[in-house]
Design an enzyme around this catalytic site. Structure first.
Site, PDB file in Angstrom:
ATOM      1  N   ARG E  94       0.830  -1.214   0.000  1.00 28.81           N
ATOM      2  CA  ARG E  94       0.000   0.000   0.000  1.00 28.81           C
ATOM      3  C   ARG E  94       0.868   1.269   0.000  1.00 28.81           C
ATOM      4  O   ARG E  94       0.496   2.284  -0.610  1.00 28.81           O
ATOM      5  CB  ARG E  94      -0.949   0.002   1.201  1.00 28.81           C
ATOM      6  N   GLU E  97       2.113   1.734  -3.448  1.00 30.33           N
ATOM      7  CA  GLU E  97       1.013   2.267  -4.259  1.00 30.33           C
ATOM      8  C   GLU E  97       0.866   3.770  -4.047  1.00 30.33           C
ATOM      9  O   GLU E  97       0.634   4.524  -4.994  1.00 30.33           O
ATOM     10  CB  GLU E  97      -0.270   1.532  -3.864  1.00 30.33           C
ATOM     11  N   SER E 120      15.111  14.906   1.710  1.00 28.48           N
ATOM     12  CA  SER E 120      16.149  13.917   1.979  1.00 28.48           C
ATOM     13  C   SER E 120      15.565  12.663   2.619  1.00 28.48           C
ATOM     14  O   SER E 120      14.679  12.751   3.481  1.00 28.48           O
ATOM     15  CB  SER E 120      17.203  14.501   2.917  1.00 28.48           C
TER      16      SER E 120
END
Lengths: 153, 153, 153, 153, 153, 153, 153, 153, 153, 153
Positions: E94, E97, E120
């Protein structure tokens, strides 16, 4: 962006060479001879995979009656790109297969004969010739590359 | 499954050959000469990438004092596997690069000279030699494969 | 295959070097100095990614009190393999990123300055140094490779 | 969607720069000098792989007589994309190979000298220069990036 | 190579930590609190994905009664490797995604707010907390990384 | 197939939004405020990666003076596609790297706090903010997703 | 690292379950019935792809006479990993093929019926049953997952 | 090649169907009902992923007032191609995830109930329905495929 | 987990078959004849890529004097896995090449002769025979699979 | 580059053949019969995956009333490219699956019958026929390729 339309690319020159070759019924061997170079290098440069020295670019443009602008394009350093990590065309795949099967052998024999180093693919030449054989003619491919030793520093 | 322990594999034979070669201070060229074959083929068969005819397997086993069981193993047809789709070792990669850059050229010149077909990688032989050159010695690789024409039926 | 057990590999030698370094509290810079070579090359050879000349192998074995068998192993030509096509470790990935972002720029400037050719990765050396900077110290990486011109034949 | 036709993109500006450079017979070094920046950064920004500060964008547009709209486009943050996970062009591939072979070495030496951290590829600069050498001139590439230490929290 | 057997690796220390945690019935939150660090960083270092400062390594070894040798191992710079280019575990996927769907959005908003640069991932921290919600509790993930501006040179 | 020419797509609407934003000198934060939504969601929907509720689509079309046909297009469910399995742009890659390095940590802490389940990427929201810091301002990314427990049946 | 030998893993428990099942001549349907759960979920948890609630773990351990330590292991949250991006086993591939062919159709019909959202794979259950058919019995697979609407914020 | 311009393709017909559906405000369920087929199959055939029997093609062309040439195109056998090995759209990915997590379970239960064989994806049908649920409505997907036993010969 | 040691796997049975075959000097054709099945199926089942009916498993175990436990193992449904997406062994690659070159042709001719459907790879059989030919003997491979028509529902 | 517009490509000829076939209501079997060749070879050459001998090219051009320029194009050696490493269309995938499942079997039986060598995919022919069967007609595919023995040198 009309101001850049008309700029000739290496792809354009390749297409013009293929067309001129077809219309004049030439062979790669003939074209190569007309510019005093080998067929392998000539075809490769015509495909845009090698840059031509100025005099050879001029010879080729003259021999095939290409537009003068092509002289400069043929001299540009190409970006050598191939799309297929593993080539699918059987004629090319067989060479990939040879590298897969015999790669470690080429490496071992180069190390045995020369030491820790490689065969250059830059300072390199190659030829393809036909070898008559009663059991069926053979394709002979000869490669020659400068031995480069690894540096220790 | 102890009943199958001890079965000798091609990997075992390769390891035994490398060890015998190292201990005896032999070269691939020397081993090849001792069995009357070329260095490329001898190394490849020793690595388990080619099968040996019975007499050559026997010669090699005798020359390197390998166990007798190795004679049969050397004759088995290998499954030719390479792990790296794109080889990383620079000495092998350069050959991959040559196929990428010059593959279409090899194809075009084979078609021009022979017709629609390929160079066989099966009915095939290859050599690696050193060519002295004042600007630096060169590696010469010669491949020869039978021309195979596509069938039309 | 007990007869081949005990053969020392490059992996074994790397492990022995790392252990000796740790136990003696040495640095790569110190080890390199003790054999009169650069830290980059010394580390790379210690990792089994470069072969050592005989005298350097002997120096290293002496300096770290490794078994004598390691001298020969350190001289073997390595097969340079990396497992990750795209490295995941951030410290290495950043260099991959630099090649992705600036690769075409390096190519263009090499062609502009030298002509159609490449920087050799074989006749090559490299250093890593610390550059003090009030805004934060900087890592300086210097690479130097012989220019190789493409052949035309 | 005619209302968006005519919007200038970074690709358009790159094409215009290449054309202007060719017609005026300029070098990257010359263009870089004319805007007071380095050749590496200038080429990279011209290729659309870096954004230009406003004053540099104006200088470049003036120097090459580009349309005024290009000033804004050159200042846009680019999306840095490269198509080839493993570059095929030999001149770029060699740098990829260096990262593969020497990546763990760069990492080890950075950690030894600086601690647990990386060299930034963002706060970064690079140069390419020619180093004359009787055995063949060399390409020198110098990279400098700020050391960034990993945070612990 | 028996001389190197027994060297403790980061994998060994991770296994010892997991075992000690299980036997003592501890939580990551509890372990983190006992060494005065955050749970995210503590877990990551325990997994061998971050190096520990000396004092934290000592605290952890004391808290979990690990062998003293682990103190040094916990301080080593890890090589951060993940095997799956696209993670398959749903809980991790997830987040992948989210990067795929919202990556260009994160980029656009960082550029809008800060200019041409990045967040960063090195000078970085993160937390995971539970947010009670009548429609179902929520997972809150907070990331904070230093803004790094691209250099122009 | 002229009968379907002129159908407006999500790509068309994205291009129109970008153009209107540029011409009006708007920011994503400003556009988001004008429709009463967050910058992250507004940018994502404008890029065609999220669908808009009818009222928000109407607000956006009004705010940017887009053609009325765009209202329906903005409400369509998008097919969320990203081309690069591993993103190359450094600003996006850093988030991919965070998932690679800290993915197992996020998973472990979610399981510890909530049980066997995941953070939803659907019932989800996110923000990006600037946090002033004397050592350099920081990017703060906050994600919140509903905890979803695995079902057992 | 002998101190961690003997720790039971999910792989160990899976192997013990398969062995006990085989020796007792049980079916997955029978095992599932004995613990009051569905065959799909029971098999999946036995394979280590789902975590068991405490009472079900105890029931399974009792039913199959597994060591008591397995109770805790069965409750651990698994890391769900599959090795093959494209499954090769024909029985599994056909389901992959269905997702490839009908994925956009499932998406379109879910959006038409429910709106912009997805079917959860977490709050999810599935069954496999045999449907007698004179032309050949059929496999019936029923999936049920909670509809999750995308958030707008 | 003007002589082939105007040939209608499956892509053209899909575009015409989508346009007609939008303009007439139809649903897939409604279109399916009008030709007496299921919504899943109708959508799939409309997308060009299934071929239509002649009578259904005629019904669809009549129902949506498509050009008569579309009748033949709808009957052509499609070449089923999907571009993404791993789908990125969350709504489709969840089904891929289900195959990854539960593929071995589907396989085990099919073998247990039917023997050594598979569920056909060719002699196959599927439906998608809404199941009201007080805790949130659910998506129900039912697949039915003929059991095919492996042949032994 | 000693309690599961000694469980026989399909890999074990394959190894035992290969050993028995070698020691008895049998051929696959001979083994197949002894159990009344075809060589292709017999080899495939022996390799663990097909399940054996009980009577054939018993025949094979008797014919090769395998342990009785192998009878059950031979009947288990295998998980058919191949590691190489593109096979490298030349003898197998050529078949992959045939699928690449002639796949669309096989598809077109099956559709022309049978309609919209496929050749089953499950209800399938195959043979390999030698065809004498004065120009060189030929390998004949015959495949037969049940035609399966796509369902419309 | 207008001078090359109008050059006919293999793709053009394929499109013309498909159009002529459709308009004339021909079958591949019929077209093949009209030029005296097999359907497999004829379709493959029509798709641009095989080169035609001059007389067959003329026959085909006459039979389908194609432009005369197509005669030369049909005789050109094609570059055989397939885009999908793993084909997705089910009708083609099944053949890929057969190679995956039975590849090692084909290899073993060829080696057993012929020795160490392969079946040529170049000196090769294939047919597809319908075999009536009361349980459902079957697709029969027959391949024949010349046996090629590996060379030893």
């Amino acid at each position: 962006m009309d101001m850049i339309a008309g700029e000739m690319t290496k792809e354009d020159v390749t297409a013009m060479i293929l067309l001129a070759k077809k219309r004049a019924g030439l062979s790669w061997e003939g074209i190569a001879a007309s510019i005093g170079m080998s067929p392998v290098w000539t075809h490769s440069a015509a495909m845009g995979m090698n840059a031509m020295p100025a005099d050879k670019a001029e010879s080729l443009v003259a021999a095939l009656a290409l537009p003068q602008e092509a002289v400069a394009v043929l001299q540009e350093s190409p970006t050598k790109v191939w799309q297929q990590t593993v080539p699918t065309d059987p004629c090319i795949y067989r060479f990939y297969e040879i590298v897969g099967v015999y790669g470690p052998t080429l490496k071992a024999l180069i190390h045995e004969e020369f030491g820790d180093g490689i065969m250059s693919a830059i300072d390199f030449d190659m030829s393809v010739t036909r070898v008559p054989d009663p059991k069926g003619d053979r394709v002979k491919v000869e490669m020659s590359g400068k031995y480069l030793a690894y540096n220790a520093w």
